[in-house]
Design an enzyme around this catalytic site. Structure first.
Site, short mmCIF file in Angstrom:
data_model
loop_
_atom_site.label_atom_id
_atom_site.label_comp_id
_atom_site.label_asym_id
_atom_site.label_seq_id
_atom_site.Cartn_x
_atom_site.Cartn_y
_atom_site.Cartn_z
N MET A 1 5.78 -12.21 4.18
CA MET A 1 4.44 -12.21 3.01
C MET A 1 5.30 -11.39 1.96
SD MET A 1 1.54 -10.70 5.15
CE MET A 1 1.66 -8.77 5.62
N CYS A 2 5.08 -11.02 0.99
CA CYS A 2 5.36 -9.89 -0.30
C CYS A 2 4.36 -9.49 -0.73
CB CYS A 2 6.26 -11.27 -0.28
SG CYS A 2 8.51 -11.58 -0.14
N GLY A 3 3.46 -9.09 -1.21
CA GLY A 3 2.62 -9.11 -2.62
C GLY A 3 3.42 -8.81 -3.75
N ARG A 32 1.93 -4.88 2.52
CA ARG A 32 2.50 -6.88 2.30
C ARG A 32 4.26 -6.96 3.11
NH1 ARG A 32 -1.47 -11.09 1.98
NH2 ARG A 32 0.47 -12.79 1.78
N THR A 147 5.99 -6.47 -3.84
CA THR A 147 6.60 -6.10 -3.17
C THR A 147 8.01 -6.18 -2.26
OG1 THR A 147 6.84 -4.00 -1.63
CG2 THR A 147 4.74 -5.83 -2.17
#
Lengths: 300, 228
Positions: A1-3, A32, A147
């Site tokens: 995902m990653c944020g 995330r 993140t």
């Protein structure tokens, strides 16, 4: 995902709050991606001074007496150590510092250089990372944060975002690129250097290489739509600006908000809910394959 | 009327209360304040309750709704009303990608714009979007109606089965096997009913163009055997 989060301040009175605002936005995005976190903060440059953000696995050894050592090597410098990172401010050239470090402190990694940017990134959760580097106390004009949920390369400090491949340039990425190995080989032939096997670093280097050919950020991002294959939402920082682009399929989420005081980016609306005036902000989802960017110099 | 303040109450309490409602319960008007972009607000409703959400929500709001009347007084993140079975979901603002995906029944009304993949794999849901929709909307739509008062993005109705699409504005491009079709009296009648239920009082059925499947793709054609 990653944020991903990003914040570009129009209202100068908010500048002392940038680190705090961006930290809060990033912490909300923790679920995330728990692998690593990083933040790039841009502050108004002071003329003739360059900043290098350094990182070491053994800061106690590598940063000890660094300031004195630089000065003894005829490089006027002020060194501020923050945990595993240190910021060197110097009136000498970046190349001189780079050469000095390679010769004398070869374990030190350079996370980013420029007149304006400082970059802090480590493995671990956003809350811990921003605490370690006291990011909340930082002021600035604009900044981006990330993140990570790792997909394409190892969970290491160097594999954390933001990636910086040129002076005052950095990039954060949500997604995964499928042609990064090929593109990396091409960029290496053009003279770019790489620290990792990470796909996002290739995207950062691609933009740096395109801008070195004379393109502005907007033009480089437009080129990325043709030359990068895969999924991406990018947020990119330069000395005076901040840009956003999503691939044409646009699976990776993105929300933006704009008021008279700021332009903000979040992977989700949750990241934006604490910003001042968000209730009445213009909030929208950036269109696929569309380049957005804001520039302090062009706005002024 | 139960009120849930999501800035102080865990989301699970709201959803548990919604799921605990028995048939014939009287106290069926829920108010949700401070959603602050939370995920999965009011998912899995299976009773005829009314839920008013005062603010914007994140992923999957009102997912799997079966009989509830959910109104979001704000915008919705990805996957709003995903796999709705019955009931009504109204989004006063915009909706992010794949709104109403795989929905099997009920009515989803989006007063603003919907992003990409609106109504992807729809299976009987009716969706009315007052604004525009993004690319790949109604991809592989099997049944139900997608009504768009504004414009549609690229590849509308790609690989469409029997979902019926009505667009008032422009369509950037049609997907594979999706074609314009003549508007028959029964379509105008259906459209009139949907517009009315969606509160789209300024739109007339005659202003819309109908799109549907050319039906060349979804059954096996022996002439294409070499491609496999």
């Amino acid at each position: 995902m990653c944020g991903i989060v990003g914040l570009f301040l129009k209202d100068e009175t908010l500048r002392p709050e940038l680190g705090r605002m961006l930290s809060d936005m990033l912490i909300i995005m923790t679920d995330r991606g728990p692998d690593s976190a990083g933040i790039a903060i841009y502050n108004a440059p002071s003329a003739g001074t360059w900043k290098l953000t350094l990182q070491s696995a053994e800061p106690g050894i590598d940063f000890a007496g660094l300031s004195e050592a630089l000065v003894a090597g005829n490089i006027p410098a002020r060194v501020t150590v923050k945990d595993t990172h240190a910021v060197v401010e110097t009136t000498a050239g970046v190349a001189d510092v780079r050469a000095f470090l390679k010769e004398n402190r070869p374990q030190i990694r350079i996370m980013g250089t420029g007149e304006s940017v400082e970059i802090y990134k480590e493995t671990g959760l956003p809350r811990d990372v921003v605490d370690r580097f006291d990011v909340r106390a930082m002021s600035g004009t604009h900044g981006i944060g990330h993140t990570r949920m790792a997909t394409e390369s190892a969970v290491t400090t160097l594999g954390a975002h933001p990636f910086s491949t040129g002076a005052d340039q950095c990039l954060v990425h949500n997604g995964s690129l499928s042609n990064h190995n090929n593109l990396r080989r091409t960029l290496i032939r053009e003279g770019m250097t790489f620290e990792t096997q990470n796909d996002s670093e290739v995207a950062a280097a691609y933009l740096t290489a395109e801008m070195a050919k004379g393109k502005d950020l907007g033009e480089a991002l437009t080129g990325a739509l043709d030359d990068l294959d895969g999924f991406f939402t990018f947020v990119v920082g330069t000395k005076s600006g901040f840009g956003v682009v999503r691939d044409p399929i646009a699976c990776k989420p993105a929300v933006m908000a704009e008021t008279d005081q700021y332009v903000a980016f979040g992977s989700e609306y949750r990241a934006l809910v604490n910003l001042p005036g968000i209730e009445t902000a213009r909030v929208w989802e950036p269109e696929p394959a569309t380049v957005y960017f804001w520039d302090h110099e062009k706005a002024a | 009327m139960p009120t849930f303040d999501l800035s102080s109450t865990p989301l699970r309490e709201l959803n548990s209360a919604l799921h605990a409602l028995s048939k014939g319960a009287n106290d069926t008007a829920f108010d949700v304040v401070n959603p602050r972009g939370a995920h999965a607000v009011a998912v899995g409703i299976d009773a005829p309750v009314t839920v008013e959400v005062r603010g914007s929500v994140g992923y999957y709001c009102a997912g799997m709704n079966d009989g509830g009347m959910v109104t979001v007084h704000g915008s919705a993140g990805p996957g709003v009303a995903e796999n709705m079975m019955s009931g009504t979901v109204v989004i006063e603002g915009d909706a992010s990608q794949y709104a109403g995906a795989t929905g099997q029944g009920g009515l989803l009304v989006i007063k603003g714009n919907a992003a990409s993949r609106c109504g992807i794999s729809m299976k009987g849901i009716d969706i009315v979007v007052h604004g525009n929709i993004g690319h790949m909307s109604a991809f592989m739509g099997q049944s139900g109606h997608l009504v768009v008062l504004g414009d549609a993005g690229d590849a509308l109705g790609d690989s469409l089965y029997e979902a019926k699409l009505f667009v008032r504005g422009t369509v950037k491009s049609l997907g594979t096997d999706c074609i314009e079709k003549p508007m028959q009296p029964e379509h105008l009648e259906t459209l009139r009913g949907l517009l009315e239920r969606a509160g789209a009082t300024d739109a007339k059925p005659e202003e819309f163009t109908r799109y549907g499947s050319a039906r060349t793709l979804y059954t096996f054609n022996i002439d294409n055997a070499d491609a496999y």
